[in-house]
Design a protein around this motif. Structure first.
Motif, PDB file in Angstrom:
ATOM      1  N   PRO A  14       1.004  -1.214   0.056  1.00  0.00           N
ATOM      2  CA  PRO A  14      -0.211  -0.146  -0.027  1.00  0.00           C
ATOM      3  C   PRO A  14       0.689   1.208  -0.050  1.00  0.00           C
ATOM      4  N   GLY A  15       0.538   2.050  -0.835  1.00  0.00           N
ATOM      5  CA  GLY A  15       1.185   3.254  -0.920  1.00  0.00           C
ATOM      6  C   GLY A  15       2.280   3.313  -2.021  1.00  0.00           C
ATOM      7  N   SER A  66     -11.951   6.871  -8.810  1.00  0.00           N
ATOM      8  CA  SER A  66     -11.140   6.207  -7.911  1.00  0.00           C
ATOM      9  C   SER A  66      -9.573   6.263  -8.044  1.00  0.00           C
ATOM     10  N   ARG A  70      -3.943   9.525  -9.068  1.00  0.00           N
ATOM     11  CA  ARG A  70      -3.044   8.541  -8.683  1.00  0.00           C
ATOM     12  C   ARG A  70      -2.319   7.596 -10.015  1.00  0.00           C
ATOM     13  N   ASN A  88       0.538   5.432  -5.127  1.00  0.00           N
ATOM     14  CA  ASN A  88      -0.358   5.406  -4.016  1.00  0.00           C
ATOM     15  C   ASN A  88      -1.313   4.212  -4.262  1.00  0.00           C
ATOM     16  N   GLN A  90      -3.451   1.141  -3.639  1.00  0.00           N
ATOM     17  CA  GLN A  90      -4.183   0.653  -2.586  1.00  0.00           C
ATOM     18  C   GLN A  90      -4.706  -0.822  -2.617  1.00  0.00           C
ATOM     19  N   PRO A  91      -5.088  -1.332  -1.512  1.00  0.00           N
ATOM     20  CA  PRO A  91      -5.861  -2.976  -1.693  1.00  0.00           C
ATOM     21  C   PRO A  91      -6.818  -2.964  -2.842  1.00  0.00           C
ATOM     22  N   GLU A  92      -7.541  -1.898  -2.646  1.00  0.00           N
ATOM     23  CA  GLU A  92      -8.650  -2.095  -3.528  1.00  0.00           C
ATOM     24  C   GLU A  92      -8.349  -1.910  -5.114  1.00  0.00           C
ATOM     25  N   ASP A  93      -7.037  -1.628  -5.546  1.00  0.00           N
ATOM     26  CA  ASP A  93      -6.577  -1.525  -6.795  1.00  0.00           C
ATOM     27  C   ASP A  93      -6.251  -2.974  -7.149  1.00  0.00           C
ATOM     28  N   VAL A 116      -1.901  -5.483  -4.451  1.00  0.00           N
ATOM     29  CA  VAL A 116      -1.445  -4.516  -3.378  1.00  0.00           C
ATOM     30  C   VAL A 116      -1.760  -5.042  -2.043  1.00  0.00           C
ATOM     31  N   SER A 117      -0.574  -5.365  -1.381  1.00  0.00           N
ATOM     32  CA  SER A 117      -0.825  -5.990  -0.046  1.00  0.00           C
ATOM     33  C   SER A 117       0.544  -5.817   0.723  1.00  0.00           C
ATOM     34  N   SER A 118       0.035  -5.620   2.199  1.00  0.00           N
ATOM     35  CA  SER A 118       1.235  -5.397   2.934  1.00  0.00           C
ATOM     36  C   SER A 118       1.613  -6.788   3.556  1.00  0.00           C
TER      37      SER A 118
END
Length: 118
Positions: A14-15, A66, A70, A88, A90-93, A116-118
């Motif tokens: 993320p980011g 959305s 970005r 930037n 995000q997980p929703e991407d 996209v995940s940590s």
């Protein structure tokens, strides 16, 4: 017949950022044909593809709300290539990303997976 090959996906935190590329090949090229309006699409599991960014022959661009601010779509007609710079993230991407004409008219490529995940 036009072939589309997407690349550049992968795992991002993320980011983070990724840059996707899409190369078109075949009888119709960006140079020898009326430069087409192109788009990047994404598909979530079990959902239909949605347009997230578009670029016209005059290089003007539009974005889904959305991703506005970005993501940046660009093109290099000399390389028959369209890019999607993503910042930037995000997980929703998280989705499979595809390119095509806008509106879509060519056979779809295999897409490139963005996670996209940590």
């Amino acid at each position: 017949q036009v072939q589309l090959v997407e690349s550049g996906g992968g795992l991002a935190q993320p980011g983070g950022s990724l840059r996707l590329s899409c190369v078109a090949s075949g009888r119709i090229t960006f140079i020898n044909y009326i430069v087409p309006n192109m788009g990047w699409y994404r598909q979530f599991p079990g959902k239909q593809r949605e347009l997230v960014a578009a670029i016209r022959s005059d290089r003007s661009t539009t974005y889904q709300d959305s991703v506005e601010g970005r993501f940046t779509i660009s093109r290099d007609n000399s390389k028959n290539t369209v890019y999607l710079q993503m910042h930037n993230l995000q997980p929703e991407d998280t989705a499979t990303y595809f390119c095509n004409k806008n509106p879509a008219a060519w056979p779809w490529g295999q897409g490139t997976q963005v996670t996209v995940s940590s």
